[in-house]
Design a protein around this motif. Structure first.
Motif, PDB file in Angstrom:
ATOM      1  N   GLN A  13      38.798   2.220  27.639  1.00 49.36           N
ATOM      2  CA  GLN A  13      38.874   0.975  28.397  1.00 49.36           C
ATOM      3  C   GLN A  13      39.560   1.196  29.734  1.00 49.36           C
ATOM      4  O   GLN A  13      40.364   2.137  29.880  1.00 49.36           O
ATOM      5  CB  GLN A  13      39.637  -0.070  27.587  1.00 49.36           C
ATOM      6  CG  GLN A  13      38.916  -0.529  26.339  1.00 49.36           C
ATOM      7  CD  GLN A  13      39.607  -1.696  25.662  1.00 49.36           C
ATOM      8  OE1 GLN A  13      40.793  -1.937  25.866  1.00 49.36           O
ATOM      9  NE2 GLN A  13      38.869  -2.440  24.853  1.00 49.36           N
ATOM     10  N   PRO A  14      39.268   0.368  30.710  1.00 51.76           N
ATOM     11  CA  PRO A  14      39.993   0.460  32.000  1.00 51.76           C
ATOM     12  C   PRO A  14      41.497   0.403  31.777  1.00 51.76           C
ATOM     13  O   PRO A  14      41.988  -0.386  30.965  1.00 51.76           O
ATOM     14  CB  PRO A  14      39.485  -0.762  32.761  1.00 51.76           C
ATOM     15  CG  PRO A  14      38.117  -1.012  32.204  1.00 51.76           C
ATOM     16  CD  PRO A  14      38.221  -0.670  30.745  1.00 51.76           C
ATOM     17  N   GLY A  15      42.211   1.262  32.502  1.00 61.64           N
ATOM     18  CA  GLY A  15      43.649   1.374  32.333  1.00 61.64           C
ATOM     19  C   GLY A  15      44.071   2.393  31.303  1.00 61.64           C
ATOM     20  O   GLY A  15      45.257   2.723  31.205  1.00 61.64           O
ATOM     21  N   GLY A  16      43.119   2.906  30.545  1.00 60.26           N
ATOM     22  CA  GLY A  16      43.423   3.873  29.501  1.00 60.26           C
ATOM     23  C   GLY A  16      43.540   5.295  30.025  1.00 60.26           C
ATOM     24  O   GLY A  16      43.470   5.537  31.241  1.00 60.26           O
ATOM     25  N   SER A  17      43.727   6.233  29.094  1.00 56.55           N
ATOM     26  CA  SER A  17      43.927   7.639  29.443  1.00 56.55           C
ATOM     27  C   SER A  17      43.028   8.551  28.611  1.00 56.55           C
ATOM     28  O   SER A  17      42.660   8.206  27.482  1.00 56.55           O
ATOM     29  CB  SER A  17      45.392   8.044  29.196  1.00 56.55           C
ATOM     30  OG  SER A  17      46.271   7.319  30.013  1.00 56.55           O
ATOM     31  N   GLN A  82      44.589  15.678  32.935  1.00 54.14           N
ATOM     32  CA  GLN A  82      45.137  14.458  32.366  1.00 54.14           C
ATOM     33  C   GLN A  82      44.753  13.303  33.269  1.00 54.14           C
ATOM     34  O   GLN A  82      45.085  13.304  34.460  1.00 54.14           O
ATOM     35  CB  GLN A  82      46.664  14.561  32.252  1.00 54.14           C
ATOM     36  CG  GLN A  82      47.327  13.314  31.722  1.00 54.14           C
ATOM     37  CD  GLN A  82      46.972  13.013  30.283  1.00 54.14           C
ATOM     38  OE1 GLN A  82      46.953  13.901  29.441  1.00 54.14           O
ATOM     39  NE2 GLN A  82      46.679  11.746  29.995  1.00 54.14           N
ATOM     40  N   MET A  83      44.052  12.330  32.702  1.00 54.69           N
ATOM     41  CA  MET A  83      43.545  11.202  33.483  1.00 54.69           C
ATOM     42  C   MET A  83      44.193   9.925  32.965  1.00 54.69           C
ATOM     43  O   MET A  83      43.990   9.548  31.804  1.00 54.69           O
ATOM     44  CB  MET A  83      42.024  11.114  33.360  1.00 54.69           C
ATOM     45  CG  MET A  83      41.318  12.406  33.737  1.00 54.69           C
ATOM     46  SD  MET A  83      39.520  12.245  33.798  1.00 54.69           S
ATOM     47  CE  MET A  83      39.155  11.896  32.088  1.00 54.69           C
ATOM     48  N   VAL A 121      32.532  11.099  30.382  1.00 50.30           N
ATOM     49  CA  VAL A 121      33.642  10.146  30.401  1.00 50.30           C
ATOM     50  C   VAL A 121      33.072   8.791  30.799  1.00 50.30           C
ATOM     51  O   VAL A 121      32.403   8.670  31.832  1.00 50.30           O
ATOM     52  CB  VAL A 121      34.726  10.571  31.411  1.00 50.30           C
ATOM     53  CG1 VAL A 121      35.768   9.461  31.585  1.00 50.30           C
ATOM     54  CG2 VAL A 121      35.394  11.864  30.955  1.00 50.30           C
ATOM     55  N   THR A 122      33.308   7.791  29.959  1.00 50.30           N
ATOM     56  CA  THR A 122      32.841   6.441  30.239  1.00 50.30           C
ATOM     57  C   THR A 122      34.037   5.496  30.190  1.00 50.30           C
ATOM     58  O   THR A 122      34.736   5.431  29.173  1.00 50.30           O
ATOM     59  CB  THR A 122      31.788   5.991  29.232  1.00 50.30           C
ATOM     60  OG1 THR A 122      30.693   6.916  29.239  1.00 50.30           O
ATOM     61  CG2 THR A 122      31.268   4.597  29.569  1.00 50.30           C
ATOM     62  N   VAL A 123      34.255   4.786  31.293  1.00 53.03           N
ATOM     63  CA  VAL A 123      35.354   3.821  31.367  1.00 53.03           C
ATOM     64  C   VAL A 123      34.734   2.430  31.437  1.00 53.03           C
ATOM     65  O   VAL A 123      34.114   2.057  32.430  1.00 53.03           O
ATOM     66  CB  VAL A 123      36.247   4.067  32.594  1.00 53.03           C
ATOM     67  CG1 VAL A 123      37.429   3.112  32.576  1.00 53.03           C
ATOM     68  CG2 VAL A 123      36.713   5.515  32.625  1.00 53.03           C
ATOM     69  N   SER A 124      34.891   1.697  30.370  1.00 53.00           N
ATOM     70  CA  SER A 124      34.237   0.401  30.270  1.00 53.00           C
ATOM     71  C   SER A 124      34.948  -0.465  29.256  1.00 53.00           C
ATOM     72  O   SER A 124      35.484   0.041  28.261  1.00 53.00           O
ATOM     73  CB  SER A 124      32.774   0.584  29.863  1.00 53.00           C
ATOM     74  OG  SER A 124      32.157  -0.666  29.650  1.00 53.00           O
ATOM     75  N   SER A 125      34.917  -1.768  29.508  1.00 51.37           N
ATOM     76  CA  SER A 125      35.483  -2.706  28.534  1.00 51.37           C
ATOM     77  C   SER A 125      34.397  -3.239  27.613  1.00 51.37           C
ATOM     78  O   SER A 125      34.681  -4.021  26.706  1.00 51.37           O
ATOM     79  CB  SER A 125      36.184  -3.856  29.264  1.00 51.37           C
ATOM     80  OG  SER A 125      35.298  -4.474  30.172  1.00 51.37           O
TER      81      SER A 125
END
Length: 125
Positions: A13-17, A82-83, A121-125
């Motif tokens: 999720q957005p804001g995650g690592s 590290q992201m 890598v997928t950043v999504s809610s």
């Protein structure tokens, strides 16, 4: 045989690592310029970060500065990314690559000779 194998990608999720790994075989990471790149659908592959570990040099794209950290564990011959504080625009396939030389600025994909297979890598809610 020179080989790089990425791992650690996934959905977050957005804001995650996430922490990506790039395991090397057939050569010693510490003596090369090693970089992370990413490619979003329909876009050119872009440099994210690079490291020349024996020289103590790292560089980052402006878009990831302060959020991503590149490092090398010599005992495992593995590079990490590290992201933190991930954003939807960080979505893409992430690749590691290496070349002879020094990480002297933002890495460009056309300068690198050996590549891993990539990790999504997928950043999504």
């Amino acid at each position: 045989q020179l080989q790089l194998v990425e791992s650690g990608g996934g959905l977050v999720q957005p804001g995650g690592s996430l922490r990506l790994s790039c395991a090397a075989s057939g050569f010693t990471l510490d003596f090369y310029d090693i970089g992370w790149f990413r490619q979003a659908p329909g876009k050119e592959r872009e440099g994210v970060s690079c490291i020349s570990n024996s020289a103590g040099i790292t560089n980052y794209a402006d878009s990831v500065k302060g959020r991503f950290t590149i490092s090398v564990d010599n005992t495992k011959n593995t590079m990490y990314l590290q992201m933190n504080s991930l954003k939807p625009e960080d979505t893409g396939i992430y690749y590691c690559a290496f070349r002879q030389g020094i990480c002297s600025g933002l890495p460009h994909y056309y300068d690198y000779d050996y590549w891993g297979q990539g990790t999504q890598v997928t950043v999504s809610s």
